[in-house]
Design a protein around this motif. Structure first.
Motif, mmCIF file in Angstrom:
data_model
loop_
_atom_site.group_PDB
_atom_site.id
_atom_site.type_symbol
_atom_site.label_atom_id
_atom_site.label_comp_id
_atom_site.label_asym_id
_atom_site.label_seq_id
_atom_site.Cartn_x
_atom_site.Cartn_y
_atom_site.Cartn_z
ATOM 1 N N GLU A 104 7.321 -3.201 -3.158
ATOM 2 C CA GLU A 104 6.336 -2.333 -3.806
ATOM 3 C C GLU A 104 6.909 -1.768 -5.115
ATOM 4 O O GLU A 104 6.219 -1.705 -6.132
ATOM 5 C CB GLU A 104 5.959 -1.188 -2.855
ATOM 6 C CG GLU A 104 4.858 -0.295 -3.387
ATOM 7 C CD GLU A 104 4.404 0.740 -2.356
ATOM 8 O OE1 GLU A 104 5.276 1.371 -1.718
ATOM 9 O OE2 GLU A 104 3.191 0.914 -2.168
ATOM 10 N N ARG B 289 1.059 -6.421 3.512
ATOM 11 C CA ARG B 289 1.260 -4.986 3.333
ATOM 12 C C ARG B 289 1.097 -4.471 1.907
ATOM 13 O O ARG B 289 1.115 -3.258 1.711
ATOM 14 C CB ARG B 289 2.677 -4.606 3.815
ATOM 15 C CG ARG B 289 2.822 -4.496 5.331
ATOM 16 C CD ARG B 289 2.012 -3.351 5.906
ATOM 17 N NE ARG B 289 2.051 -3.302 7.351
ATOM 18 C CZ ARG B 289 1.170 -3.914 8.143
ATOM 19 N NH1 ARG B 289 0.197 -4.646 7.611
ATOM 20 N NH2 ARG B 289 1.254 -3.796 9.455
ATOM 21 N N LEU B 290 0.974 -5.343 0.922
ATOM 22 C CA LEU B 290 0.958 -4.855 -0.456
ATOM 23 C C LEU B 290 -0.240 -5.398 -1.230
ATOM 24 O O LEU B 290 -0.137 -6.427 -1.906
ATOM 25 C CB LEU B 290 2.268 -5.219 -1.157
ATOM 26 C CG LEU B 290 3.512 -4.529 -0.587
ATOM 27 C CD1 LEU B 290 4.784 -5.122 -1.161
ATOM 28 C CD2 LEU B 290 3.457 -3.025 -0.868
ATOM 29 N N ILE C 145 9.570 -3.652 2.523
ATOM 30 C CA ILE C 145 8.247 -3.423 1.930
ATOM 31 C C ILE C 145 8.373 -2.535 0.699
ATOM 32 O O ILE C 145 7.798 -2.815 -0.350
ATOM 33 C CB ILE C 145 7.312 -2.758 2.968
ATOM 34 C CG1 ILE C 145 7.041 -3.731 4.114
ATOM 35 C CG2 ILE C 145 6.013 -2.309 2.318
ATOM 36 C CD1 ILE C 145 6.361 -3.094 5.322
ATOM 37 N N LEU C 146 9.175 -1.498 0.824
ATOM 38 C CA LEU C 146 9.255 -0.513 -0.258
ATOM 39 C C LEU C 146 9.949 -1.066 -1.496
ATOM 40 O O LEU C 146 9.606 -0.705 -2.616
ATOM 41 C CB LEU C 146 9.953 0.752 0.259
ATOM 42 C CG LEU C 146 9.125 1.520 1.303
ATOM 43 C CD1 LEU C 146 10.003 2.519 2.048
ATOM 44 C CD2 LEU C 146 7.953 2.238 0.650
ATOM 45 N N VAL D 259 -5.842 1.276 1.179
ATOM 46 C CA VAL D 259 -5.644 1.010 -0.255
ATOM 47 C C VAL D 259 -4.247 0.483 -0.566
ATOM 48 O O VAL D 259 -4.086 -0.422 -1.373
ATOM 49 C CB VAL D 259 -5.933 2.297 -1.067
ATOM 50 C CG1 VAL D 259 -5.541 2.118 -2.530
ATOM 51 C CG2 VAL D 259 -7.402 2.672 -0.934
ATOM 52 N N ASN D 260 -3.229 1.042 0.097
ATOM 53 C CA ASN D 260 -1.863 0.694 -0.279
ATOM 54 C C ASN D 260 -1.124 -0.225 0.672
ATOM 55 O O ASN D 260 -0.034 -0.686 0.347
ATOM 56 C CB ASN D 260 -1.042 1.972 -0.452
ATOM 57 C CG ASN D 260 -1.527 2.809 -1.614
ATOM 58 O OD1 ASN D 260 -1.847 2.269 -2.662
ATOM 59 N ND2 ASN D 260 -1.605 4.109 -1.427
ATOM 60 N N ARG D 261 -1.647 -0.438 1.852
ATOM 61 C CA ARG D 261 -0.872 -1.214 2.823
ATOM 62 C C ARG D 261 -1.631 -2.341 3.508
ATOM 63 O O ARG D 261 -1.023 -3.122 4.226
ATOM 64 C CB ARG D 261 -0.327 -0.270 3.906
ATOM 65 C CG ARG D 261 0.889 0.548 3.490
ATOM 66 C CD ARG D 261 2.109 -0.332 3.275
ATOM 67 N NE ARG D 261 3.256 0.399 2.782
ATOM 68 C CZ ARG D 261 3.514 0.598 1.486
ATOM 69 N NH1 ARG D 261 2.696 0.132 0.555
ATOM 70 N NH2 ARG D 261 4.597 1.249 1.118
ATOM 71 N N LEU D 262 -2.941 -2.424 3.318
ATOM 72 C CA LEU D 262 -3.687 -3.428 4.084
ATOM 73 C C LEU D 262 -4.560 -4.289 3.169
ATOM 74 O O LEU D 262 -5.749 -3.999 2.974
ATOM 75 C CB LEU D 262 -4.539 -2.743 5.162
ATOM 76 C CG LEU D 262 -3.718 -2.052 6.269
ATOM 77 C CD1 LEU D 262 -4.617 -1.207 7.159
ATOM 78 C CD2 LEU D 262 -2.967 -3.090 7.113
ATOM 79 N N PRO D 263 -3.988 -5.365 2.671
ATOM 80 C CA PRO D 263 -4.782 -6.252 1.816
ATOM 81 C C PRO D 263 -6.031 -6.782 2.538
ATOM 82 O O PRO D 263 -6.985 -7.194 1.885
ATOM 83 C CB PRO D 263 -3.814 -7.393 1.499
ATOM 84 C CG PRO D 263 -2.447 -6.816 1.678
ATOM 85 C CD PRO D 263 -2.588 -5.808 2.772
ATOM 86 N N GLU E 47 -5.070 -1.717 10.845
ATOM 87 C CA GLU E 47 -4.956 -3.183 10.775
ATOM 88 C C GLU E 47 -5.637 -3.820 12.000
ATOM 89 O O GLU E 47 -6.328 -4.834 11.881
ATOM 90 C CB GLU E 47 -3.472 -3.583 10.737
ATOM 91 C CG GLU E 47 -3.255 -5.066 10.551
ATOM 92 C CD GLU E 47 -1.780 -5.405 10.350
ATOM 93 O OE1 GLU E 47 -0.932 -4.884 11.114
ATOM 94 O OE2 GLU E 47 -1.461 -6.177 9.429
#
Lengths: 348, 348, 348, 348
Positions: free
Chosen positions: C298, C26-27, C294-295, B24-28, B298
């Motif tokens: 985000e 990643r987002l 990344i953070l 949900v939060n890291r893998l588009p 991933e």
């Protein structure tokens, strides 16, 4: 087998006991034959601890009373010149604790006296003998990290220094009493003399500790430009409370090198996952430089035996004092100060 | 741009939430479209946390109700075979948590089902994706330390496993539930299969924690001989209380290599010289393998996209189960056990 | 589920690709919808790598051609003001790389523009999001090491910066391009603004690397006094060749805390007893701050969603620029410089 | 001040020189008055190096020729019993290198002889005196990590042992010659005796090094169950080539503790970002246990002076031999072996 070198210890305080321990328990090449201190109970306590029979209130009395080869001078800075000159004048080799003296004129007096009397003069810069410092210097000298460009050295000590050691009028303050070693280290490893220095200082804990000494500071940060264009930084924090901390970092043209680490013992443990892994830290300087203290004294005894000049002598002591003087001047006058100003001050 | 891979998460426990977070939060590249758990409050809590609308009490219902590409199975070991076969039978790619199954027959059933249905089967050995494990494997494969001779892998977990996970009748105990990763790691890095194993175990804390499970142990030490003559050691301690600890050490013909360290965060501090320097430690496995969990998922999504076999599949899962079975047998029978005994048990 | 935030990336260089990777791989909360760069081959290469269809030579064209929510500006410093003002004027939220701008007037223009247009302005100080920096800040704020007294921060980068980035006329040199992060970090962790600064610099490698930029330096050492009396030190070395190195050390009234370490990966190995144990080092900044990049992105996307001000905005960018300006002035004029001199320069 | 303890050194090899150095250069409490070795050139070389005048081909000659207080026996294991009994019989205190002897009968003979003659018998387990081992033991004994549950100890030595030391018929092989220290350490820190052991071994390098010794192994992995239920693991690798490596890890009911680390010197450097940070490693055991060797000899001299039993004597030596015998038997018979089998072997 040659007879041991006979040593008279001058002073009975903390570093005196460190040196006494080296000679009595670790160096068969030396023999501690006398101890001198004007304070009777300090004298007795140290003499008893190390089984020294010959005890004197002054160095003069010791010289008159028995025969020995060398002195180890561990008393406060303002007494160094008289004691060193007295010893050298009597033909005794001199091991002198840092800082060498209060000013450059005193340093010159000591150097001349040792030279004139043909005795060895070694300064108490034990870091030059601590194995990881020696190894670092060796690697730098073989060119492993290239020409040093930037050297940082820090000494943070746990406790408040005694009044005489933090007062600019009786010592040169923390820059001298705590950071003398750093002054020597950065110059040694950079292989160049200081050209100018700039100093900032801060006083965070003085009030809470009841310090009334004028010009007291507990944090100091020195910026150095060396004659070869290199840069240097010295940090002093005292009292830092958290331990005894002495580390160096050198960036050379080809790489970086660090000496020392924050943790102090190769035992690590964890008993609480909310707290973390614990590494015991060096609590005091005798722990941190346990090897260096033995090795510098061994070097002193060997230098006496061999008649060769020790690796660290009056010149090194004098440069550290010069750095301290320029640094203190910078801090008080809030400007960069050239070493030339303290080495050859302008006449009014 | 291709559409994301649609994933149905089976199970709503701790590792399920780790995988949900990755998707949900890291893998588009992935999309979590459904969640399955027979326990209503666990199902609702996880579904709310990750904003998943489609919620089911069973995988069968999910398959009938909506379309998706893959399942991520995170339920207790004894449920794995049915779920994996159901998913594969419906043409869904399968990501299966470790341990793969309770015995080798189950493993074979899962492998055959995935193969017969042409779906991807990836095992949840995230250490194979954790950057320092990947880097270590790369260095070993390029011959940097020579042929591995001796590999030690340890996993120490902070808390007591749930009853089903420590009972040999519903799981294969700590050797399976905690140390599956180590079984996989030592075999992977040694590049050889186990030949025989010997196991000692101990129970120090069971009584104090009120554990009544028969055959419970909280310390286990495995000695392995590999087919190539290499040696292996696996350690499990659970509950160890002090943190989550997973490290590997490999001695090769040319050198040594370590993976991981006891401290967990690059923040260190000291506030008490009698206590020491503190390094925060990993408290839990999701912290310790934060990168590995994202990267394995991933890889699963990429394998589905590319149609290539994943780096870690049914065979790896099966070997870990075989090691566990031989190890447990060794412990119960107090003798070294050959893998051949569990791979092809003798008929009475 | 809400739609992703649509982002237009301005610039196609190295840090642009880092941000593109964060958003694309990643987002899931963001979507990279367009890319802008005046250099065609750079534009095409980055667009292809990340599968971006909409490609423009200027931000203006992008704004006219398609709809999006935010820009990520990664171009050279001297272009920041125009781009940021253009974006804000079009109602786009702005993520702006460091250094913010060339002078304080530019900073003010950017801040006013974002404010007037009601858009979010976040500065690219990713260290504020890197887990160990966050953890250190948290521990400092909870008083774990007491009031910070002395903070040292260093950034050493491996390679020679491009000509525009080392020329005081097109950037503010290494103090800005490399050490902006340190300026921000020491101020953040000290919890106080700079009062005065003193800078020494050196040029060791310039000649050998063929650098003809006037006023080039490759080593810089900053001494800071903060308004609260605290001391700060910043070191920059670039090119340092040996790796990418970013570490911080804070001495507080109660203890010491270190952020980061020289080694970079938890794989260590030894294959030669005459050489020693090897720990891979961070080679580049994208490796060193992989999490932070990344953070921070985000956080930018979350700030847009929530409408809350980001943790690091225009004010932080402006203070870093002010430090750089005072530092450069100090170096050129060889004296300590008060921030008041650059914040409100005296009129002739 | 008392006279120094007069010591006769038996053997002139590597460990003999380490002890000679301790006595001659670091321990004023002792005096090296004689040296014994049947090999003339070895005898002369060592005697010259340490300035020892009295040189003998046998201990008997030394005893007849001059007066002394103690022997330090450093010869191969198979000579220990005769030499120790001869010395004790002449009233000399005995410092005996590990392994104590080839079997338990020999151990008993030595113990009885020392006891009957009222002389001190100290075994050369210097790790019991190495500061971080002492500190670890202290912390364990104060309960800091709770009751030890699992202890791992390893010793990896760089070079191939001499033929006599790797042959089961003249020594007990690497388990004895290299790992004696580990046998002692795990028993000491666990606070319990071994109950049974299981051993796997491997031979990876023998052929390439031209080793023709039957039963040679260069990797060994020991699994121990202690009488208190605790678990132990010992690893030996020799030749490991990469350095001298000795570390211990203890998991207790409340936490974990590690002794030693892979890196050996507090100098770290990096000169190549593709290579990494380098920490010098211990190359040899005299470097690794430099302090322990001095401190164990000081303890021996102090024990002679005080008349108190040394901290590590015949019993400790005997248990280590018992572990080695059980371990070798386990390896040869491919089964776990109870200590009771070697302590009181069954009669045929």
């Amino acid at each position: 087998m040659t007879d041991p070198v006979r040593v008279c210890l001058v002073g009975a305080g903390r570093v005196a006991r460190v040196h006494a321990n080296s000679i009595v328990n670790r160096l068969p090449m030396g023999k501690l034959v006398a101890i001198v201190d004007p304070v009777p109970h300090a004298l007795e306590a140290a003499a008893e601890q190390f089984g020294i029979q010959a005890r004197f209130a002054s160095l003069g009395e010791a010289i008159q009373s028995l025969d020995f080869d060398a002195v180890v001078i561990t008393t406060p800075t303002f007494t160094h010149t008289d004691l060193a000159v007295t010893a050298a004048g009597a033909g005794k080799h001199v091991f002198l604790e840092k800082p060498m003296a209060l000013d450059l004129a005193e340093c010159d007096t000591i150097i001349r006296s040792a030279s004139a009397n043909g005795v060895i003069l070694q300064l108490g810069f034990m870091r030059r003998f601590e194995p990881e410092f020696v190894e670092a210097a060796r690697r730098i000298q073989t060119g492993e990290i290239g020409q040093p460009m930037l050297i940082k050295s820090l000494t943070h000590g746990p406790g408040l220094p005694p009044p005489w050691a933090r007062d600019l009028t009786t010592s040169n303050g923390m820059l001298a009493e705590v950071n003398s070693h750093d002054w020597d280290t950065v110059r040694w490893l950079m292989g160049s003399d200081y050209e100018r220095v700039y100093v900032e200082a801060a006083n965070f804990k003085g009030a809470a500790r009841g310090v009334q000494t004028p010009n007291f500071y507990d944090n100091v940060l020195v910026n150095i430009r060396f004659q070869n264009g290199g840069l240097g930084s010295i940090t002093g924090v005292c009292p830092c409370d958290y331990g005894y901390d002495a580390r160096v970092e050198i960036v050379g043209e080809k790489g970086i090198l660090q000496i020392g680490r924050l943790g102090g013992t190769d035992v690590i443990f964890c008993t609480d996952r909310d707290h973390g892994l614990v590494t015991p830290i060096y609590r005091t300087w005798p722990e941190r430089f346990a090897q260096g203290y033995i090795l510098e004294m061994e070097h002193f005894l060997q230098s006496i035996r061999s008649g060769k000049a020790p690796k660290v002598g009056g010149l090194e002591g004098r440069w550290a004092v010069a750095g301290v003087l320029a640094g203190t001047k910078s801090w008080l006058e809030e400007r960069p100060v050239y070493l030339s100003e303290v080495l050859a001050p302008q006449k009014g």
